[in-house]
Write a protein that holds these residues in place. Sequence first.
Motif, mmCIF file in Angstrom:
data_model
loop_
_atom_site.group_PDB
_atom_site.id
_atom_site.type_symbol
_atom_site.label_atom_id
_atom_site.label_comp_id
_atom_site.label_asym_id
_atom_site.label_seq_id
_atom_site.Cartn_x
_atom_site.Cartn_y
_atom_site.Cartn_z
ATOM 1 N N ASP A 196 -24.603 16.074 69.025
ATOM 2 C CA ASP A 196 -23.474 15.717 68.045
ATOM 3 C C ASP A 196 -22.749 14.716 68.411
ATOM 4 O O ASP A 196 -22.207 13.683 67.677
ATOM 5 N N VAL A 197 -22.157 14.772 69.564
ATOM 6 C CA VAL A 197 -21.264 13.622 70.180
ATOM 7 C C VAL A 197 -21.706 12.266 70.245
ATOM 8 O O VAL A 197 -21.315 11.141 69.708
ATOM 9 N N MET A 198 -23.112 12.307 70.653
ATOM 10 C CA MET A 198 -23.808 11.002 70.707
ATOM 11 C C MET A 198 -24.228 10.454 69.461
ATOM 12 O O MET A 198 -24.190 9.214 69.150
ATOM 13 N N GLU A 199 -24.348 11.358 68.512
ATOM 14 C CA GLU A 199 -24.847 10.910 67.128
ATOM 15 C C GLU A 199 -23.463 10.453 66.357
ATOM 16 O O GLU A 199 -23.464 9.253 65.651
ATOM 17 N N ALA A 200 -22.429 11.095 66.829
ATOM 18 C CA ALA A 200 -21.084 10.557 66.238
ATOM 19 C C ALA A 200 -20.681 9.234 66.769
ATOM 20 O O ALA A 200 -20.353 8.351 65.971
ATOM 21 N N ALA A 201 -20.899 8.819 67.998
ATOM 22 C CA ALA A 201 -20.777 7.577 68.460
ATOM 23 C C ALA A 201 -21.840 6.425 68.121
ATOM 24 O O ALA A 201 -21.223 5.293 67.640
ATOM 25 N N SER A 202 -23.103 6.804 67.812
ATOM 26 C CA SER A 202 -23.831 5.980 67.044
ATOM 27 C C SER A 202 -23.575 5.723 65.747
ATOM 28 O O SER A 202 -23.474 4.346 65.247
ATOM 29 N N LEU A 203 -22.889 6.643 65.105
ATOM 30 C CA LEU A 203 -22.389 6.507 63.512
ATOM 31 C C LEU A 203 -21.250 5.273 63.452
ATOM 32 O O LEU A 203 -20.938 4.817 62.699
ATOM 33 N N ASP A 204 -20.288 5.509 64.603
ATOM 34 C CA ASP A 204 -19.064 4.836 64.701
ATOM 35 C C ASP A 204 -19.658 3.268 65.203
ATOM 36 O O ASP A 204 -18.697 2.433 65.274
ATOM 37 N N GLY A 205 -21.012 3.017 65.372
ATOM 38 C CA GLY A 205 -21.339 1.801 65.474
ATOM 39 C C GLY A 205 -21.422 1.421 67.010
ATOM 40 O O GLY A 205 -21.817 -0.020 67.381
ATOM 41 N N ALA A 206 -21.467 2.235 67.740
ATOM 42 C CA ALA A 206 -21.705 1.790 69.558
ATOM 43 C C ALA A 206 -23.020 1.791 69.536
ATOM 44 O O ALA A 206 -23.852 2.446 69.234
ATOM 45 N N ASN A 207 -23.315 0.684 70.236
ATOM 46 C CA ASN A 207 -24.560 0.430 70.938
ATOM 47 C C ASN A 207 -25.107 1.265 71.891
ATOM 48 O O ASN A 207 -24.356 2.163 72.443
#
Length: 316
Positions: free
Chosen positions: A210-221
């Motif tokens: 969930d943390v990795m998905e949240a970072a991906s949704l925030d636009g982090a490559n």
Amino acid sequence: MTPQLTQSRPAQQAAASLPQRRSRWTGRTRRDFFVFLALALPNLILIAVFTYWPLINNVYYSTLDWTLGATSATVVGLDNYVAFFSSDDAGRVLGTTAVFTVVTVGGSMLLGLLVSLALNSKVRGTTFARSAVFAPYVLSGVGVGLVWLFIFDPGYGVLAWILRGLGQQSPQWINDPQLALVMVIIVYVWKNLGYCAVVYLAGLQSLPKDVMEAASLDGANGFRRFLNVSLPLLSPTTFFLLITTMLSSLQAFDLIRIMTPLGNGTSTLIYEAYLQAFGAYNRAGYSATVSVILFAILLIITVVQLRFVERKVHYS
């Protein structure tokens, strides 16, 4: 007549309402204690006999002027320690130990992390690749050293044959002290990076999705997710590997013994202790001194890591 003291009814009720203190040594507690002794005592005895007692004896031997095989020895106190730190070999041995440890630990962890990132991808053949990467770690150090010694041999080795085909001369890996240390470091990193890769891979697969998905949704490559999210969450794994690989590198012996029997530029503390006791010197007391110095360094490094480095570890 002596007057009898009586308590009032409120006082008696208050005393009755207090919880009764139970004896801590009940039948169940006694049974659990004896079960603990039955399970732990044999291990404690083995540790005391084969670890702490030899350590105490080694400290005592370090205060002796004793030739290996001699029936008598002379107590010299701290003279062996003074002789070591005042000799020209002290700087060479400590420097070689420091270089070998820093490069092998850093190289194994860095390459292991990169390999674990590749093995964490969901592509065909990753299971075989994981086994192939980890295989060198479980192989015998003697066998690995002999194979790589044939590869690095400047006259008949595989590497010399390839370089001659390219019109180049093979470096004198075995005879040059600096190149001999580089040769041993390369082989040691190759042998142990699989261990770091597997441990890092386990850490990567346990990261919260969930943390990795949240970072991906925030636009982090991918790089930003790894640098700002994955790497901090891997700090417990990194801390564990830092301790285990550093202790292992400081005690590395088999590869050095096989690839450079005379310690030509590769005399770390543990190998210097071996050479002093079983080489041409037979100085058992002096060898014990070097071993005690190595133990003190291991103890200091472990305490410093647990006391200061662990503060930077994020367990949540």
